[in-house]
Design a protein around this motif. Structure first.
Motif, mmCIF file in Angstrom:
data_model
loop_
_atom_site.group_PDB
_atom_site.id
_atom_site.type_symbol
_atom_site.label_atom_id
_atom_site.label_comp_id
_atom_site.label_asym_id
_atom_site.label_seq_id
_atom_site.Cartn_x
_atom_site.Cartn_y
_atom_site.Cartn_z
ATOM 1 N N ARG A 48 67.338 28.167 9.131
ATOM 2 C CA ARG A 48 67.966 29.509 8.993
ATOM 3 C C ARG A 48 66.947 30.669 9.662
ATOM 4 N NH1 ARG A 48 68.659 32.781 3.576
ATOM 5 N NH2 ARG A 48 70.104 34.420 4.376
ATOM 6 N N ARG A 86 65.647 26.004 5.314
ATOM 7 C CA ARG A 86 65.000 27.287 5.274
ATOM 8 C C ARG A 86 64.382 27.353 6.712
ATOM 9 N NH1 ARG A 86 63.375 25.586 0.183
ATOM 10 N NH2 ARG A 86 61.006 25.419 0.659
ATOM 11 N N GLU A 114 67.253 29.806 -0.276
ATOM 12 C CA GLU A 114 66.961 30.483 0.932
ATOM 13 C C GLU A 114 66.738 32.291 0.699
ATOM 14 O OE1 GLU A 114 69.825 28.975 4.070
ATOM 15 O OE2 GLU A 114 70.294 27.844 2.521
ATOM 16 N N THR A 145 68.606 25.405 -1.950
ATOM 17 C CA THR A 145 67.613 25.485 -1.062
ATOM 18 C C THR A 145 66.801 26.639 -0.920
ATOM 19 O OG1 THR A 145 69.573 26.684 0.208
ATOM 20 C CG2 THR A 145 69.321 24.127 0.713
ATOM 21 N N THR A 151 60.633 32.314 0.160
ATOM 22 C CA THR A 151 60.112 32.605 1.685
ATOM 23 C C THR A 151 58.978 31.833 2.215
ATOM 24 O OG1 THR A 151 59.246 34.567 1.143
ATOM 25 C CG2 THR A 151 61.497 34.653 1.908
#
Length: 175
Positions: A157, A154, A87, A85, A91
């Motif tokens: 999160r 993402r 993460e 992923t 970004t």
């Protein structure tokens, strides 16, 4: 003990490998597995069996914590499918999502002096998170669109961080 350490978390609980899960069924499966491998059941057993029971109990609890959280469950499904992923290092987000993040942060800052305003933001945020989780379910279970699912993980999160920020702001007002 007839549990296999190589089983994925879904198999460990006898659940289908998918994002959509029945919370009550997961809880029941966890309780049954936890009872079966509870270290107290092996108190009179040889040390090797005690260690094995403790390791299994730890794995059962880790599996439960992973599958109980929608974000962790999605991340785990992607991991099982060999998808990172990213993460920590990716970004990059769609521009509209980044704009929405800035607006959320401004709204949180504007609401910092009012528990009611912060709680209203929290409700709005949770509604958006539920919509994203529905998208995630469609991406994972219906379409097997792993790239879209990774982006949604993402995004979720980020939403988790906003939820934490709102919670911290409410807590600081209540202290």
């Amino acid at each position: 003990m007839n549990h296999d350490f190589t089983q994925d978390f879904f198999a460990l609980f006898g659940l289908p490998r998918r994002y959509a899960q029945d919370a009550a069924q997961l809880d029941a499966a966890w309780r049954a597995a936890a009872a079966q491998v509870h270290p107290d059941r092996y108190a009179a057993s040889p040390d090797a069996e005690k260690r094995s029971a403790l390791m299994l109990a730890t794995r059962v609890n880790e599996a439960y914590q992973t599958l109980k959280s929608p974000l962790s469950r999605a991340r785990y499904l992607l991991q099982l499918a060999g998808v990172d992923t990213q993460e920590e290092n990716n970004t990059r987000m769609p521009g509209d999502f980044l704009m929405a993040q800035m607006e959320w942060r401004e709204s949180i800052d504007d609401a910092r002096s009012s528990v009611d305003a912060l709680e209203a933001l929290s409700r709005r945020l949770r509604a958006e998170v539920q919509d994203m989780q529905a998208e995630l379910e469609a991406a994972l279970d219906a379409r097997a669109d792993l790239d879209a699912a990774a982006v949604l993980v993402r995004k979720l999160r980020f939403m988790d961080k906003l939820d934490q920020e709102i919670g911290d702001a409410i807590e600081s007002l209540l202290d």
